[in-house]
Design an enzyme around this catalytic site. Structure first.
Site, PDB file in Angstrom:
ATOM      1  N   TYR A 131      -6.931  -9.067  -2.598  1.00 41.72           N
ATOM      2  CA  TYR A 131      -6.776  -7.812  -1.850  1.00 41.72           C
ATOM      3  C   TYR A 131      -7.722  -7.782  -0.650  1.00 41.72           C
ATOM      4  CZ  TYR A 131      -6.662  -2.712  -1.054  1.00 41.72           C
ATOM      5  OH  TYR A 131      -6.548  -1.452  -0.499  1.00 41.72           O
ATOM      6  N   SER A 145      -8.373  -0.996   4.765  1.00 40.80           N
ATOM      7  CA  SER A 145      -9.310  -0.622   3.683  1.00 40.80           C
ATOM      8  C   SER A 145     -10.721  -1.041   4.079  1.00 40.80           C
ATOM      9  CB  SER A 145      -8.920  -1.359   2.399  1.00 40.80           C
ATOM     10  OG  SER A 145      -9.935  -1.211   1.436  1.00 40.80           O
TER      11      SER A 145
HETATM   12  N1  LIG Z   1      -6.146   4.301  -3.121  1.00 40.91           N
HETATM   13  C1  LIG Z   1      -7.298   3.940  -2.574  1.00 40.91           C
HETATM   14  O1  LIG Z   1      -8.380   4.281  -3.083  1.00 40.91           O
HETATM   15  C2  LIG Z   1      -7.295   3.113  -1.306  1.00 40.91           C
HETATM   16  C3  LIG Z   1      -8.521   2.732  -0.753  1.00 40.91           C
HETATM   17  C4  LIG Z   1      -8.538   2.002   0.442  1.00 40.91           C
HETATM   18  C5  LIG Z   1      -7.343   1.666   1.055  1.00 40.91           C
HETATM   19  N2  LIG Z   1      -6.164   2.042   0.493  1.00 40.91           N
HETATM   20  C6  LIG Z   1      -4.921   1.661   1.174  1.00 40.91           C
HETATM   21  O2  LIG Z   1      -4.193   2.834   1.474  1.00 40.91           O
HETATM   22  C7  LIG Z   1      -2.789   2.575   1.354  1.00 40.91           C
HETATM   23  C8  LIG Z   1      -2.165   3.554   0.387  1.00 40.91           C
HETATM   24  O3  LIG Z   1      -2.862   3.484  -0.830  1.00 40.91           O
HETATM   25  P1  LIG Z   1      -2.345   4.250  -2.122  1.00 40.91           P
HETATM   26  O4  LIG Z   1      -3.409   4.109  -3.157  1.00 40.91           O
HETATM   27  O5  LIG Z   1      -1.832   5.594  -1.745  1.00 40.91           O
HETATM   28  O6  LIG Z   1      -1.127   3.315  -2.512  1.00 40.91           O
HETATM   29  P2  LIG Z   1      -0.360   3.190  -3.895  1.00 40.91           P
HETATM   30  O7  LIG Z   1      -0.449   4.428  -4.690  1.00 40.91           O
HETATM   31  O8  LIG Z   1      -0.792   1.910  -4.546  1.00 40.91           O
HETATM   32  O9  LIG Z   1       1.104   3.064  -3.341  1.00 40.91           O
HETATM   33  C9  LIG Z   1       1.424   1.919  -2.636  1.00 40.91           C
HETATM   34  C10 LIG Z   1       2.837   1.980  -2.178  1.00 40.91           C
HETATM   35  O10 LIG Z   1       3.096   0.635  -1.808  1.00 40.91           O
HETATM   36  C11 LIG Z   1       4.325   0.259  -2.354  1.00 40.91           C
HETATM   37  N3  LIG Z   1       4.296  -1.139  -2.724  1.00 40.91           N
HETATM   38  C12 LIG Z   1       3.465  -1.762  -3.581  1.00 40.91           C
HETATM   39  N4  LIG Z   1       3.792  -3.049  -3.687  1.00 40.91           N
HETATM   40  C13 LIG Z   1       4.859  -3.237  -2.888  1.00 40.91           C
HETATM   41  C14 LIG Z   1       5.670  -4.337  -2.600  1.00 40.91           C
HETATM   42  N5  LIG Z   1       5.448  -5.505  -3.163  1.00 40.91           N
HETATM   43  N6  LIG Z   1       6.708  -4.175  -1.730  1.00 40.91           N
HETATM   44  C15 LIG Z   1       6.941  -2.994  -1.167  1.00 40.91           C
HETATM   45  N7  LIG Z   1       6.219  -1.891  -1.399  1.00 40.91           N
HETATM   46  C16 LIG Z   1       5.190  -2.025  -2.261  1.00 40.91           C
HETATM   47  C17 LIG Z   1       4.514   1.102  -3.602  1.00 40.91           C
HETATM   48  O11 LIG Z   1       5.888   1.237  -3.773  1.00 40.91           O
HETATM   49  P3  LIG Z   1       6.546   1.853  -5.105  1.00 40.91           P
HETATM   50  O12 LIG Z   1       6.459   3.342  -4.926  1.00 40.91           O
HETATM   51  O13 LIG Z   1       7.927   1.346  -5.062  1.00 40.91           O
HETATM   52  O14 LIG Z   1       5.742   1.348  -6.257  1.00 40.91           O
HETATM   53  C18 LIG Z   1       3.820   2.392  -3.250  1.00 40.91           C
HETATM   54  O15 LIG Z   1       4.712   3.299  -2.688  1.00 40.91           O
HETATM   55  C19 LIG Z   1      -2.673   1.112   0.920  1.00 40.91           C
HETATM   56  O16 LIG Z   1      -2.463   0.289   2.034  1.00 40.91           O
HETATM   57  C20 LIG Z   1      -4.013   0.815   0.298  1.00 40.91           C
HETATM   58  O17 LIG Z   1      -4.338  -0.547   0.355  1.00 40.91           O
HETATM   59  C21 LIG Z   1      -6.112   2.755  -0.678  1.00 40.91           C
END
Ligand SMILES: NC(=O)c1ccc[n+]([C@@H]2O[C@H](COP(=O)([O-])OP(=O)(O)OC[C@H]3O[C@@H](n4cnc5c(N)ncnc54)[C@H](OP(=O)(O)O)[C@@H]3O)[C@@H](O)[C@H]2O)c1
Length: 259
Positions: free
Chosen positions: A160, A147
């Protein structure tokens, strides 16, 4: 024979786009989620959409409790893959605890531990189990979905940001130690991504500063999947590298807001 990628946290949002990218490119995919029903439902959908690929879902959680990573479930998953004769060529560490709503002075220390344990310790555990097999197989590819908050802070996300900053240090150190086994380790650094959180809260996201980028837009999930694919398919001589996918957001001293 088609290769296998393992993508964590791939029942929703960015993880889905990464699974679909690999499947479209003819790879087989192993993915994880925490909820058994959601994993089965996602597996069914993926299999219908990509009948040519072998797609296997595992439901595993990172933690037994906030202080304790569930190493056993990682061991069991990799043993099961060994028994099936499946070698993970590419590991994509996408799942993350977003650490939302944690406020300094308010939350117990265990909330901080929970985020660090999932985003750093569990990812180290997965990497170690995958890399052991990659070493035996002559090489492999590990990609962290990191991120831009590893470099630039946003409010109420101390745990985070710390976890993502630490993850980058871990990524570089792993790249150094694993290079001799032909294992590449890199990171994709998205800025804001249009996930379902974005779609459910358009008014908030329309006004947050990370919305204002030189390119005038934030990433869609497929932009992140394409960056992952770059490290997989086109980066034979690249390791320890960071690819930022944030529309140029973090190169600015301050965001230019065109009203
Ligand atoms: N969204 C953004 O704006 C953004 C920005 C910068 C970076 N990122 C990074 O990009 C990646 C994907 O982001 P996203 O927003 O698509 O993610 P998300 O919607 O929050 O989904 C995260 C996934 O991680 C799993 N997860 C969460 N906690 C967990 C745990 N304790 N153990 C195992 N699995 C777990 C969830 O599983 P479940 O399906 O079982 O809940 C979900 O499938 C992440 O690494 C995030 O930090 C996101």
């Amino acid at each position: 024979m088609s290769k296998y990628a393992l993508i964590t946290g791939a029942c929703i949002n960015t993880g889905v786009a990464i699974v679909e990218k690999f499947a479209k490119e003819g790879w087989n995919v192993v993915f994880t989620g925490r909820n058994c029903e959601k994993v089965h439902a996602a597996e069914k959908l993926y299999k219908e959409k990509f009948p040519q690929s072998d797609i296997i879902g595992y439901h595993i959680d990172s933690l037994l409790d906030e202080r304790t990573v569930d190493e056993k479930s990682v061991e069991d998953m990799f043993s099961d893959l060994d028994n099936k004769g499946i070698f993970i060529d590419t590991l994509v560490l996408n799942a993350a605890d977003q650490g939302l709503g944690l406020e300094v002075f308010e939350n117990p220390l265990t909330d901080f531990m929970r985020v660090i344990n999932t985003n750093m310790v569990w990812n180290y555990c997965l990497s170690e189990h995958a890399a052991k097999r990659m070493k035996e197989n002559g090489g492999g590819n590990i990609i962290f979905i990191n991120s831009n908050t590893a470099y630039r802070a946003i409010p109420n996300r101390i745990a985070y940001s710390a976890s993502k900053g630490g993850q980058l240090g871990m990524m570089r150190a792993m790249a150094l130690d694993l290079g001799k086994y032909n294992i590449r380790v890199n990171a994709v650094l998205p800025g804001m991504i249009k996930t379902d959180r974005w779609e459910k809260n358009p008014e908030f996201y329309k006004n947050v500063p990370s919305r204002f980028t030189p390119l005038g837009d934030v990433a869609v999930r497929e932009d992140v999947a394409d960056a992952v694919w770059y490290f997989t398919a086109f980066a034979r001589n690249t390791t320890g590298a960071e690819l930022v996918v944030d529309g140029g957001n973090t190169i600015q001293l301050y965001p230019v807001i065109n009203k």
